[in-house]
Design an enzyme around this catalytic site. Sequence first.
Site, mmCIF file in Angstrom:
data_model
loop_
_atom_site.group_PDB
_atom_site.id
_atom_site.type_symbol
_atom_site.label_atom_id
_atom_site.label_comp_id
_atom_site.label_asym_id
_atom_site.label_seq_id
_atom_site.Cartn_x
_atom_site.Cartn_y
_atom_site.Cartn_z
ATOM 1 C CB SER A 328 28.570 46.113 70.555
ATOM 2 O OG SER A 328 28.092 47.033 71.527
ATOM 3 C CB CYS A 329 33.638 46.633 72.338
ATOM 4 S SG CYS A 329 34.377 45.759 70.927
#
Length: 377
Positions: A328-329
């Site tokens: 994720s980011c």
Amino acid sequence: MASAFLSRTLFAHRFVPSLSNPQKLASFFFKPLQSWASPTHTAYRRTTLVCGDMATRVAGSTASFSTRSLSTGEPVVSVDWLHANLREPDLKVLDASWYMPDEQRNPLQEYQVAHIPGALFFDVDGISDRTTNLPHMLPSEEAFAAAVSALGIENKDGVVVYDGKGIFSAARVWWMFRVFGHDRVWVLDGGLPRWRASGFDVESSASGDQILKASAASEAIEKVYQGQPVGPVTFQTKYQPHLVWTLEQVKKNTEDQTHQHVDARSKARFDGVAAEPRKGIRSGHVPGSTCIPFAQMLDSSQTLLSADQLKNKFEQEGIALDKPVMASCGTGVTACILALGLHRLGKTDVPVYDGSWTEWGAHEDTPVATSPSAQSS
């Protein structure tokens, strides 16, 4: 937003009858802005190889062959390989540049100034889900197929994606094609900066055909989400749900911990000591996740690290490469760079949390962890 700019400019030809001719349309929208970017691309100059990784050297040194013979196990191609194969009939090149809002850079305008010869503009913000307020979320299968078909891409084509930073948003589009079942897609290692540093020419104007295809792609997305019929579909999707995670799946993973969760954001944002760039988003991280900033996947020239270097990076952060990993980011862009690096290591099934922290941090009922320093400040 790039998509808004695209809509305002590329659709303007409907209201300017004198510009119905593609050549006139091209001269209207895409006037050369700088003299150094020649609109022609016949004078290729560089022939030496400067690739760092063995797999990239192999791709870079092969003079000319169909993309069908290029391994999908290697996620990038060198600028030398692309230069040698740029005119292959089954190869499509996409400029997928996208920038953070605070960078105040317009990717479409930069495409206008300089792009790899023949490349088409892929609007990351525009080719997205129009039913959510979350930025550039994955579009529906029908919408993606319509947009990509409008760009002239077929299932038989190999696709090379690049961006204006080196390896950044191109990884997102690489992931998007793979989500929709198209494995013959690669990121240009080092992107447009590496291409230009290698002495290869760029185009400073777009042809009428390039403009009309970009316009058609944007229009196709709008039509799909409005329930209107679209033009011929030449690209058939085959959705790969295992490559996309939802908020509910991430929630479940905080309890079951079936996957190691790696977060591509900066350490300051992960720890909760730096504010999020978007308003209304809490600071911190998903409990149990590990911070590996996306920049650690790249060397100083913004090319992907070698397999050995990548392996060391992940292992140093406690990631067991023989176990499942998800990424994720902030908004689902740089997580794809982690997926790109893991792909080089043979982990081709890494899911990306599409909504990422922008979705997670905006929910009041999602757990958030911070570092001790953030808690004491």
